[in-house]
Write an enzyme that holds these catalytic residues in place. Sequence first.
Site, PDB file in Angstrom:
ATOM      1  N   GLY A 249       0.840  -1.102   0.139  1.00 17.36           N
ATOM      2  CA  GLY A 249      -0.093   0.045   0.023  1.00 17.36           C
ATOM      3  C   GLY A 249       0.594   1.054  -0.035  1.00 17.36           C
ATOM      4  N   GLU A 291       4.541  -6.445   0.944  1.00 21.26           N
ATOM      5  CA  GLU A 291       4.003  -6.856  -0.499  1.00 21.26           C
ATOM      6  C   GLU A 291       3.778  -5.522  -1.152  1.00 21.26           C
ATOM      7  OE1 GLU A 291       1.500 -11.013   0.594  1.00 21.26           O
ATOM      8  OE2 GLU A 291       0.624  -8.940   0.996  1.00 21.26           O
ATOM      9  N   PRO A 292       4.961  -4.927  -1.660  1.00 19.61           N
ATOM     10  CA  PRO A 292       4.597  -3.689  -2.245  1.00 19.61           C
ATOM     11  C   PRO A 292       4.230  -4.035  -3.975  1.00 19.61           C
ATOM     12  CG  PRO A 292       6.884  -4.009  -1.951  1.00 19.61           C
ATOM     13  CD  PRO A 292       6.212  -5.008  -1.055  1.00 19.61           C
ATOM     14  N   GLY A 293       3.407  -3.191  -4.403  1.00 21.75           N
ATOM     15  CA  GLY A 293       2.882  -3.501  -5.704  1.00 21.75           C
ATOM     16  C   GLY A 293       3.121  -2.050  -6.731  1.00 21.75           C
ATOM     17  N   TYR A 335     -12.228   6.055  -8.819  1.00 21.93           N
ATOM     18  CA  TYR A 335     -12.135   6.808  -7.411  1.00 21.93           C
ATOM     19  C   TYR A 335     -11.423   8.239  -7.341  1.00 21.93           C
ATOM     20  CZ  TYR A 335      -8.618   3.074  -7.591  1.00 21.93           C
ATOM     21  OH  TYR A 335      -7.701   1.891  -8.058  1.00 21.93           O
ATOM     22  N   CYS A 362     -18.113   6.491 -24.452  1.00 20.58           N
ATOM     23  CA  CYS A 362     -19.511   6.876 -24.339  1.00 20.58           C
ATOM     24  C   CYS A 362     -19.967   6.896 -22.874  1.00 20.58           C
ATOM     25  CB  CYS A 362     -20.579   6.093 -25.250  1.00 20.58           C
ATOM     26  SG  CYS A 362     -22.009   6.741 -25.645  1.00 20.58           S
ATOM     27  N   GLU A 363     -19.139   7.801 -22.269  1.00 17.52           N
ATOM     28  CA  GLU A 363     -19.503   8.184 -20.691  1.00 17.52           C
ATOM     29  C   GLU A 363     -19.078   9.575 -20.548  1.00 17.52           C
ATOM     30  OE1 GLU A 363     -20.755   6.177 -18.258  1.00 17.52           O
ATOM     31  OE2 GLU A 363     -21.014   4.325 -19.667  1.00 17.52           O
ATOM     32  N   TYR A 391      -2.226  -0.529 -12.035  1.00 15.96           N
ATOM     33  CA  TYR A 391      -3.667  -0.530 -11.989  1.00 15.96           C
ATOM     34  C   TYR A 391      -4.233  -0.005 -13.267  1.00 15.96           C
ATOM     35  CZ  TYR A 391      -2.860  -2.213  -7.397  1.00 15.96           C
ATOM     36  OH  TYR A 391      -2.537  -2.952  -6.253  1.00 15.96           O
TER      37      TYR A 391
END
Length: 438
Positions: A249, A291-293, A335, A362-363, A391
Amino acid sequence: MYIQKGIIQKQIEKNFIFDNIDTVALAKEFGTPLYVISENIIRSKCSQIRNSFLNKYPDTKAAYASKAFLTLAMCKIIESEGLGLDVVSGGELFTAISANFPMGKVMFHGNNKSYEELKLAVTNSIGRIIVDNFYELEVLQGIAKEHNKRVKILFRISPGVPGKTHKFISTGQTDSKFGISIEENSINLAFKKVLASPNLKLMGFHFHIGSQLFDNRSYINAIEIVTNLMKDLKEKWQFTTEELNIGGGFGIGYSPNEKTKPISYYVDPIMKNIENKCNQLGLKRPTIIIEPGRWIVGEAGITLYTIGSIKEIPNVRTYISVDGGLPDNPRPALYGAKYSAVVANRPYAEKVHTATIAGKSCESGDILIWDLKMPHVKSGDILAVLNTGAYNYSMASNYNRLPKPGVVLISNGKPYVIVEREKYEDLISKDKIPNHLL
């Protein structure tokens, strides 16, 4: 495939260079949208983890959180750097298996692992399964017994500590879909079940506070709670915690006012507090796992787009539309994630106005960047959105039946295709027409 050095040198002074590669030349060679990943940056981040954590503190491990970005090539890079792999689905596990990643260094997370996924993990003898709930505990016990295996597990617990981040990526609070409650009845029941099973070996605990965290205090608060739990369980069950996985995180800077903090900012106070608490409570300090990503791969990636339509609404806003958007980067819509960008073919031009970068879906919510300071642009210019390594590819979709972009890995000044760009034919490759419609 790679671009000859001569081509790079001709444009090096006027175009945006990423890891010694001309991004405009990349866009011309491979098309847009295009994910670009720097192997050099990934390896540099892994080196920092070794120097500031693994080599500094004994009995420590690090596993890359593969949900941030995973391909066969990424598995090979992480393996060569000596890190483990954190997977959260059968698909991620299958990718690791297909890449011949060492199964003993794989950790399997997830709040609703299926029977098939757990069977895949057990039959391939992965290193750890992080058990999230009682249902999973029962299913796993049955699979382990069926295959005559003794599976090493960690309990994922909810320490009741919220992370200072967006609520959609905060996971350590009490009201969370993840983890076993540390409320006495819940954790004791979990212990009774696992200690009665000859096919499961409990190694310790895992917690994860949330993602994109810039403050180390939430980790410290969680350690206070978890070490007290370790003491209570030792006294009640004579259980010695051998491993404590504190998750990842760790945040990265997406905009100019955010600065990525070194890994030491997180791990140094974490290790100090764990050592102090274990000494105070008379506990042996367990092996500590991180656990870094995003911290490893986020800044290693950019996304290249071609600018199309430009819509000026006088005294309101200018919309600059690109040939991608929500399907290749849903984070802003999901988000409110913020990004920065440069016009790759004029990176040093004066920024003279403010514009909003819109996607082509189309949003109305398909906006990549609101109110970006920019030079004047025209259709056909190349836009490079920065820090998209985490991500973006992993969350990409085919919404509006848009093909997913390809992925190019930059290694020692050369680009290699590690994921091919999808074609329209790929979009219908799994479609079937019932006979009555033919």
